[in-house]
Design a protein around this motif. Structure first.
Motif, PDB file in Angstrom:
ATOM      1  N   LYS A  65       0.820  -1.229   0.000  1.00  0.00           N
ATOM      2  CA  LYS A  65       0.000   0.000   0.000  1.00  0.00           C
ATOM      3  C   LYS A  65       0.845   1.267   0.000  1.00  0.00           C
ATOM      4  O   LYS A  65       0.369   2.355   0.338  1.00  0.00           O
ATOM      5  CB  LYS A  65      -1.000   0.028   1.188  1.00  0.00           C
ATOM      6  CG  LYS A  65      -1.739  -1.287   1.423  1.00  0.00           C
ATOM      7  CD  LYS A  65      -2.505  -1.772   0.226  1.00  0.00           C
ATOM      8  CE  LYS A  65      -3.198  -3.115   0.512  1.00  0.00           C
ATOM      9  NZ  LYS A  65      -3.863  -3.643  -0.699  1.00  0.00           N
ATOM     10  N   GLN A  66       2.128   1.144  -0.386  1.00  0.00           N
ATOM     11  CA  GLN A  66       3.025   2.311  -0.454  1.00  0.00           C
ATOM     12  C   GLN A  66       3.459   2.591  -1.893  1.00  0.00           C
ATOM     13  O   GLN A  66       4.315   3.458  -2.121  1.00  0.00           O
ATOM     14  CB  GLN A  66       4.300   2.081   0.386  1.00  0.00           C
ATOM     15  CG  GLN A  66       4.089   1.462   1.757  1.00  0.00           C
ATOM     16  CD  GLN A  66       3.311   2.348   2.694  1.00  0.00           C
ATOM     17  OE1 GLN A  66       3.558   3.550   2.751  1.00  0.00           O
ATOM     18  NE2 GLN A  66       2.378   1.766   3.427  1.00  0.00           N
ATOM     19  N   SER A  67       2.931   1.866  -2.844  1.00  0.00           N
ATOM     20  CA  SER A  67       3.347   2.042  -4.240  1.00  0.00           C
ATOM     21  C   SER A  67       3.033   3.454  -4.735  1.00  0.00           C
ATOM     22  O   SER A  67       2.025   4.049  -4.343  1.00  0.00           O
ATOM     23  CB  SER A  67       2.623   1.018  -5.116  1.00  0.00           C
ATOM     24  OG  SER A  67       2.896   1.266  -6.481  1.00  0.00           O
ATOM     25  N   HIS A  68       3.881   3.968  -5.635  1.00  0.00           N
ATOM     26  CA  HIS A  68       3.602   5.253  -6.279  1.00  0.00           C
ATOM     27  C   HIS A  68       2.809   5.052  -7.566  1.00  0.00           C
ATOM     28  O   HIS A  68       2.501   6.010  -8.262  1.00  0.00           O
ATOM     29  CB  HIS A  68       4.909   5.996  -6.570  1.00  0.00           C
ATOM     30  CG  HIS A  68       5.674   6.313  -5.317  1.00  0.00           C
ATOM     31  ND1 HIS A  68       5.215   7.196  -4.368  1.00  0.00           N
ATOM     32  CD2 HIS A  68       6.835   5.812  -4.828  1.00  0.00           C
ATOM     33  CE1 HIS A  68       6.081   7.237  -3.370  1.00  0.00           C
ATOM     34  NE2 HIS A  68       7.068   6.404  -3.618  1.00  0.00           N
ATOM     35  N   LYS A  69       2.566   3.789  -7.915  1.00  0.00           N
ATOM     36  CA  LYS A  69       1.772   3.477  -9.110  1.00  0.00           C
ATOM     37  C   LYS A  69       0.530   2.696  -8.723  1.00  0.00           C
ATOM     38  O   LYS A  69       0.172   1.712  -9.373  1.00  0.00           O
ATOM     39  CB  LYS A  69       2.620   2.667 -10.090  1.00  0.00           C
ATOM     40  CG  LYS A  69       3.722   3.456 -10.742  1.00  0.00           C
ATOM     41  CD  LYS A  69       4.368   2.640 -11.839  1.00  0.00           C
ATOM     42  CE  LYS A  69       5.548   3.374 -12.436  1.00  0.00           C
ATOM     43  NZ  LYS A  69       6.457   2.433 -13.135  1.00  0.00           N
TER      44      LYS A  69
END
Ligand code: FES
Length: 80
Positions: A65-69
């Motif tokens: 849940k930390q993805s930039h995409k």
């Protein structure tokens, strides 16, 4: 209730998606039906992210849940 997402797992979820089908990716990390929303975000400001598959294929939904995409994995889990 905290509005920061929690890490569901430090790895993506490989899912075989179906062309034209819509999926609701869990952004808060609390769903019991990872990587998809089960309504557990209620009471927070976090909302699930809608993903519509363009083709029948395997995609890697972000588990940390930390993805930039979001909602897909971008490798950010390797830095946690
Ligand atoms: S699982 Fe979140 S960036 Fe890979």
């Amino acid at each position: 209730m905290s509005d920061a997402p929690i890490v569901a797992q430090k790895a993506p979820y490989p899912i075989d998606v179906t062309e034209g089908k819509t999926y609701f990716w869990c952004a808060c990390g609390k769903s019991a039906k990872q990587p998809f929303c089960d309504g557990s975000h209620k009471g927070s400001t976090i909302e699930p992210i809608k993903y519509t598959a363009e083709a029948d294929k395997k995609v890697f939904f972000c588990g940390c849940k930390q993805s930039h995409k979001m909602p897909l994995c971008d490798g950010s889990h390797s830095k946690l």
